[in-house]
Scaffold this motif. Structure first.
Motif, PDB file in Angstrom:
ATOM      1  N   LEU B  77      17.594  -5.721   3.788  1.00  0.00           N
ATOM      2  CA  LEU B  77      17.990  -4.313   3.655  1.00  0.00           C
ATOM      3  C   LEU B  77      17.996  -3.653   5.034  1.00  0.00           C
ATOM      4  N   ARG B  78      16.923  -3.910   5.794  1.00  0.00           N
ATOM      5  CA  ARG B  78      16.773  -3.217   7.087  1.00  0.00           C
ATOM      6  C   ARG B  78      17.804  -3.678   8.112  1.00  0.00           C
ATOM      7  N   ARG B  79      18.314  -4.886   7.951  1.00  0.00           N
ATOM      8  CA  ARG B  79      19.333  -5.360   8.895  1.00  0.00           C
ATOM      9  C   ARG B  79      20.628  -4.568   8.755  1.00  0.00           C
ATOM     10  N   ASN B  80      20.782  -3.909   7.616  1.00  0.00           N
ATOM     11  CA  ASN B  80      21.982  -3.084   7.410  1.00  0.00           C
ATOM     12  C   ASN B  80      21.704  -1.615   7.665  1.00  0.00           C
ATOM     13  N   ILE B  81      20.514  -1.336   8.190  1.00  0.00           N
ATOM     14  CA  ILE B  81      20.177   0.052   8.544  1.00  0.00           C
ATOM     15  C   ILE B  81      19.797   0.055  10.030  1.00  0.00           C
ATOM     16  N   GLY B  82      20.479   0.894  10.789  1.00  0.00           N
ATOM     17  CA  GLY B  82      20.100   1.050  12.192  1.00  0.00           C
ATOM     18  C   GLY B  82      19.055   2.142  12.288  1.00  0.00           C
ATOM     19  N   LEU B  83      17.888   1.819  12.806  1.00  0.00           N
ATOM     20  CA  LEU B  83      16.800   2.805  12.869  1.00  0.00           C
ATOM     21  C   LEU B  83      16.581   3.276  14.302  1.00  0.00           C
ATOM     22  N   VAL B  84      16.536   4.587  14.470  1.00  0.00           N
ATOM     23  CA  VAL B  84      16.213   5.158  15.784  1.00  0.00           C
ATOM     24  C   VAL B  84      14.999   6.049  15.590  1.00  0.00           C
ATOM     25  N   PHE B  85      13.917   5.699  16.296  1.00  0.00           N
ATOM     26  CA  PHE B  85      12.664   6.426  16.131  1.00  0.00           C
ATOM     27  C   PHE B  85      12.502   7.479  17.222  1.00  0.00           C
ATOM     28  N   GLN B  86      11.712   8.493  16.895  1.00  0.00           N
ATOM     29  CA  GLN B  86      11.437   9.536  17.879  1.00  0.00           C
ATOM     30  C   GLN B  86      10.790   8.926  19.126  1.00  0.00           C
ATOM     31  N   GLU B  87       9.869   7.981  18.918  1.00  0.00           N
ATOM     32  CA  GLU B  87       9.195   7.344  20.070  1.00  0.00           C
ATOM     33  C   GLU B  87       9.923   6.074  20.502  1.00  0.00           C
ATOM     34  N   GLN B  88      11.111   5.904  20.058  1.00  0.00           N
ATOM     35  CA  GLN B  88      12.018   4.797  20.400  1.00  0.00           C
ATOM     36  C   GLN B  88      11.533   3.406  19.983  1.00  0.00           C
ATOM     37  N   LYS B  89      10.226   3.166  20.147  1.00  0.00           N
ATOM     38  CA  LYS B  89       9.664   1.845  19.836  1.00  0.00           C
ATOM     39  C   LYS B  89      10.392   0.729  20.581  1.00  0.00           C
ATOM     40  N   LEU B  90      10.564   0.941  21.875  1.00  0.00           N
ATOM     41  CA  LEU B  90      11.165  -0.100  22.704  1.00  0.00           C
ATOM     42  C   LEU B  90      10.072  -1.087  23.113  1.00  0.00           C
ATOM     43  N   LEU B  91      10.488  -2.274  23.482  1.00  0.00           N
ATOM     44  CA  LEU B  91       9.532  -3.269  23.971  1.00  0.00           C
ATOM     45  C   LEU B  91       9.543  -3.197  25.495  1.00  0.00           C
ATOM     46  N   PHE B  92       8.433  -2.766  26.040  1.00  0.00           N
ATOM     47  CA  PHE B  92       8.399  -2.470  27.472  1.00  0.00           C
ATOM     48  C   PHE B  92       8.155  -3.701  28.351  1.00  0.00           C
ATOM     49  N   ASP B  93       7.944  -4.862  27.698  1.00  0.00           N
ATOM     50  CA  ASP B  93       7.739  -6.074  28.510  1.00  0.00           C
ATOM     51  C   ASP B  93       9.036  -6.851  28.708  1.00  0.00           C
ATOM     52  N   ARG B  94      10.157  -6.287  28.262  1.00  0.00           N
ATOM     53  CA  ARG B  94      11.442  -6.959  28.453  1.00  0.00           C
ATOM     54  C   ARG B  94      12.506  -5.926  28.794  1.00  0.00           C
TER      55      ARG B  94
END
Lengths: 298, 229
Positions: B77-94
């Protein structure tokens, strides 16, 4: 298929990246795993070398076939033919006079035998056998059935004791191996637990964007297997180095006993077993850890 | 399509975040979910993404009834939903490219195809020249654009964003909304939870206004943003 391969390749690359990312921790874990695998492997190799060393001393597997007093040349020839057909090893005829001379040559026996009215020793054959205790037992029974054979003597008690000793030693090594294998699983379990905690944020993000449990588990499973396999390779190196260090002293010891013996190291199958076994145990430790700790993460 | 039918969400400590909320967002729509802090916007966002489950009521997203969705089906289900979070939730080690590659690795796209698509996604949000940059080296607006690139790289039918412009200056916020508008134009359903909905030229958004967990006025849900303000 391509997708499956890509995902596994990505998992493997990820695991490798995590391994090299913290070299000190990885080196310490590998050392623990390497020693855990090296100790039982060295024990196993020691027993194997001991078995070969003892096997090299032919006197331990000597069968003496004593002939009846009335055995004539034709009977002796027939017994010899029967012994050679068994193909257990070398066959040597020891005439009664030679046996007496050998007895007299022993310290303190000359005076004792001098008083004998006649030579009490029979003609005999000595078979230097290279066979298992069971095969020797069967051969002894067969030799006793040969015509003009009075008695057959095998130092089987010593061999049985030695065989039992080897059996017990192998069991001890297997038990130690089992304990160290459990230790290896525990070390991997804990390493993966720490890895999961360190990557909790990444796991959360991956789940949010559609990663299935398999995708999240895979790098940790590969991490455990890689760590175990590398630990296995280290164990191979440790055992080989130990063998090389002991090679000369052991050869010297064998020379003092009038023989020659060189230690044999790990064969390719044993190396594969150590590396593969390490990988399997690492994978098991990682699998248990991810099942427990990923569930705790939610 | 997103359908909420009498949805309630009560947290274990007793707080009721959503009370009897019902609405429908048709495919290809642009919707604002708005309200003050604590109104239930983030809860609604998390319910659509199946990050949380409703205490009662029914939710259908992309034709799937979330109540009957098993744990194993959630990732699909989630693969068909693009999620953008307020805190972005980026991976800062890459780096930026590796962040965008992650959803493609999850679906098992071959590395070469994945890289091509990830670079295209970065290009769409204007970050192609920052592909090798680490997230920490990006500005707030760039980080948000990177989060959008990661959300859209799998070409989802639904794009969900939670306060995507909250920490941005006006120019950066306008840039981000412009990117959402472009995805809306090509047929992607866009749902943005924000306490500060802004007019977007050429877009007639649906408004879902919440107050203390209740839908303010369902009749107004199709009204333009200016009316709500």
């Amino acid at each position: 298929m391509t997708s499956w391969f890509s995902q596994h390749l990505a998992g493997l690359q990820d695991a490798w990246r995590r391994l090299v990312a913290s070299p000190l921790n990885t080196a310490l874990s590998l050392l623990v795993i390497g020693i855990s695998l090296a100790l039982p492997a060295a024990g196993w190799l020691f027993i194997d070398n001991l078995r070969l060393a003892v096997g090299n001393t032919g006197s331990l597997q000597q069968v003496s076939v004593f002939l009846a007093d009335d055995a004539d040349a034709a009977a002796i020839a027939e017994v010899e033919r029967g012994l050679r057909q068994a193909k257990l090893g070398s066959v040597r005829f020891v005439p009664r006079d030679e046996a007496l001379q050998a007895l007299q040559a022993r310290e303190g026996m000359a005076d004792l035998t001098a008083g004998l009215p006649r030579n009490p020793l029979p003609d005999a054959f000595v078979v230097e056998a290279d066979a298992s205790p069971e095969a020797l037992e069967a051969a002894v029974k067969a030799f006793a059935e040969l015509p003009k054979v009075d008695d057959v003597h095998l130092d089987s008690a010593w061999m049985r004791r030695f065989d039992a000793f080897l059996h017990v030693a192998r069991l001890v090594v297997a038990l130690i191996g089992g304990v160290f294998a459990a230790g290896l699983v525990a070390v991997t379990f804990n390493t993966i637990r720490l890895q999961i905690l360190a990557h909790a944020e990444e796991i959360e993000v991956a789940r949010l964007i559609g990663a299935a449990d398999d995708f999240i588990r895979r790098p940790f499973q590969y991490y455990g297997a890689l760590q175990g396999a590398l630990g296995g390779l280290l164990a191979v190196a440790l055992v080989t180095a130990g063998g090389l260090l002991l090679a000369d002293p052991v050869a010297g010891l064998a020379a003092l006993y009038g023989g020659s013996f060189s230690l044999h190291g790990l064969v390719p199958l044993e190396i594969a077993a150590l590396v593969g076994g390490g990988a399997l145990l690492g994978w098991i430790g990682a699998q248990i850890s991810v099942l427990i700790h990923l569930r705790r993460l939610g | 399509m997103i359908v909420f039918s009498s949805v309630c969400k009560r947290y274990p400590e007793g707080r009721e975040a959503l009370k009897d909320v019902s609405f429908e967002i048709a495919d290809g729509k642009f919707a604002w979910v708005t309200g003050r802090s604590g109104a239930g916007k983030t809860t609604l966002f998390r319910l659509i993404a199946a990050i949380e489950r409703p205490s009662s009521g029914g939710i259908v997203v992309n034709g799937q009834n979330l109540a009957s969705l098993g744990r194993r089906a959630l990732p699909y289900l989630r693969r068909n939903i693009g999620l953008v979070f307020q805190e972005q939730k980026l991976l800062f080690d890459r780096n930026a490219l590796a962040n965008v590659l992650l959803p493609l690795a999850i679906v098992g796209l071959p590395p070469r195809d994945a890289e091509r698509r990830a670079l295209a996604a970065l290009d769409k949000v204007g970050l192609l020249d920052r592909a090798k940059a680490m997230p920490v080296a990006l500005s707030g607006g760039e980080q948000q654009r990177l989060a959008i690139a990661r959300a859209v790289v799998n070409r989802p039918a639904l794009l969900l964003a939670d306060e995507p412009t909250a920490k941005l200056d006006n120019d950066s916020a306008a840039d981000i909304l412009g990117i959402f508008r472009e995805f809306h134009r090509v047929g992607v359903t866009v749902v943005i939870a924000s306490h500060d909905p802004r007019p977007i030229p050429g877009v007639e958004p649906q408004l879902i206004a919440l107050e203390q967990g209740r839908l303010l006025d369902t009749a107004a849900s199709a009204a333009p943003v200016e009316a709500a303000q």
